[in-house]
Design a protein around this motif. Sequence first.
Motif, PDB file in Angstrom:
ATOM      1  N   LEU A   2      -2.295  13.360   2.431  1.00 26.77           N
ATOM      2  CA  LEU A   2      -2.796  13.708   1.281  1.00 26.77           C
ATOM      3  C   LEU A   2      -2.710  14.982   0.635  1.00 26.77           C
ATOM      4  N   VAL A  47      -0.724  15.583  -2.662  1.00 27.53           N
ATOM      5  CA  VAL A  47      -1.675  15.795  -4.183  1.00 27.53           C
ATOM      6  C   VAL A  47      -0.591  16.985  -4.920  1.00 27.53           C
ATOM      7  N   ARG A  56       5.442  16.282  -4.211  1.00 26.95           N
ATOM      8  CA  ARG A  56       5.685  14.752  -4.202  1.00 26.95           C
ATOM      9  C   ARG A  56       7.044  14.555  -4.832  1.00 26.95           C
ATOM     10  N   GLY A 115       2.307   1.114   3.914  1.00 25.99           N
ATOM     11  CA  GLY A 115       2.482   1.104   2.434  1.00 25.99           C
ATOM     12  C   GLY A 115       1.911   2.226   1.715  1.00 25.99           C
ATOM     13  N   LEU A 116       1.662   3.005   2.488  1.00 28.33           N
ATOM     14  CA  LEU A 116       1.158   4.547   1.826  1.00 28.33           C
ATOM     15  C   LEU A 116       2.176   5.075   0.899  1.00 28.33           C
ATOM     16  N   ALA A 145       3.762   3.333  -1.791  1.00 33.07           N
ATOM     17  CA  ALA A 145       2.945   3.227  -3.027  1.00 33.07           C
ATOM     18  C   ALA A 145       2.937   4.582  -3.801  1.00 33.07           C
ATOM     19  N   ILE A 146       2.719   5.489  -3.137  1.00 35.26           N
ATOM     20  CA  ILE A 146       2.917   6.920  -3.724  1.00 35.26           C
ATOM     21  C   ILE A 146       4.122   7.160  -4.331  1.00 35.26           C
ATOM     22  N   ALA A 157       4.592   5.167  -7.362  1.00 42.04           N
ATOM     23  CA  ALA A 157       3.724   5.701  -8.474  1.00 42.04           C
ATOM     24  C   ALA A 157       4.213   6.999  -9.106  1.00 42.04           C
ATOM     25  N   ASP A 158       4.762   7.810  -8.361  1.00 41.70           N
ATOM     26  CA  ASP A 158       5.329   9.185  -8.736  1.00 41.70           C
ATOM     27  C   ASP A 158       6.466   8.992  -9.677  1.00 41.70           C
ATOM     28  N   LEU A 206      -1.433   9.483 -11.924  1.00 40.83           N
ATOM     29  CA  LEU A 206      -1.490   9.583 -10.497  1.00 40.83           C
ATOM     30  C   LEU A 206      -1.960  10.994  -9.944  1.00 40.83           C
ATOM     31  N   PHE A 242      -0.858   1.406 -10.709  1.00 43.47           N
ATOM     32  CA  PHE A 242      -0.054   1.954  -9.562  1.00 43.47           C
ATOM     33  C   PHE A 242      -0.263   0.866  -8.536  1.00 43.47           C
ATOM     34  N   ALA A 298      -3.453   0.761   0.138  1.00 43.08           N
ATOM     35  CA  ALA A 298      -2.966   1.755   1.066  1.00 43.08           C
ATOM     36  C   ALA A 298      -3.797   2.852   1.728  1.00 43.08           C
TER      37      ALA A 298
END
Lengths: 127, 127
Positions: A27, A31, A36, A100-101, A104-105, A108-109, B23, B98, B104
Motif C-alpha cells: 500500500l 499510494v 500506481r 484481488g488487491l 482492484a487497485i 480503480a486507477d 482513489l 471502485f 480486497a
Amino acid sequence: MSYYGFMDADRIPEHPDAQTITLQQVLEALVDPVRRSIVTQLCDAPIDIKCGAFDLPVSKSTATHHFRILREAGLIRQYYLGTSRMNALRSDEIDEIFPGLLDAIVSADRESARKGGVLPKAASAAG
Amino acid sequence: MSYYGFMDADRIPEHPDAQTITLQQVLEALVDPVRRSIVTQLCDAPIDIKCGAFDLPVSKSTATHHFRILREAGLIRQYYLGTSRMNALRSDEIDEIFPGLLDAIVSADRESARKGGVLPKAASAAG
C-alpha cells in the motif's frame, strides 16, 4: 558472449521473496500516483517494459527511485536484457498473497485516469 | 425531545458526496494501519460502532484524527446517537465507485493481522 537475449546475473537487483511481501509495503508503494501509473502501464502492456519506456511525468532519477520502491515492496521484478533494465509485474505472486488487491487497485486507477486522474502530463513538466 | 434514537442534524459532520471520492484519498486513508484496522473492525461488525468502542492502540485524540481522515476520504459516515458518535462504513458507495477495492484491502488486512500484523497491541502502549 552476446549482450542480447541473456540476463546478466551479476547486475540483477535483489527482490523480496513472495512470503515476505507485506500489505503495508504494497500500500505504501501504491499510494503514490506515479508508482500506481507504472504498475497500471505494466498491467496493460503485453510484454515487460524497460525503465526508459514508461510514460511518466517525472525525471529519470525520480523514476529510478519509484522503480526501487516498487521492487522492494515486491510488486515488480527487474532484470537486465542487454543494457536495458526491464520491469515485470509480479501479479501472480501478489494475487496469491492478497487475492484481488492488485486488480482492484489497477482497475480503480484506470477509472481515475479516465476521469482526469491525479498525474500531471509528462510533456508539460517544468524543467 | 428525547436524546436517544434520534440523530442530531446540527452535530452531524460533513461528508463528501460519493461522486467526489477519489482513489488517491481512499489509498492515503487506508495506507495507515490504524485506519485500516478501523475499517476492518467496521466491516466485521454486525452494527455501526461508536468511536470509543474500537480496539485501537492509540490515544482518544489520535483516534479522533484517524476517524476524521476516514470520513473526509468518504470511507465512513459518522452520525450522533444520543451522545455517542457512531461510525458506519460506506462500503456500498465505495464498491460502486471502485469495485472490489475495499473487500480486497480488508481481506488482505485480516490475513496480515492473522500473520502478526503491523499494529502494536493497545494494552501494551506506552503512557
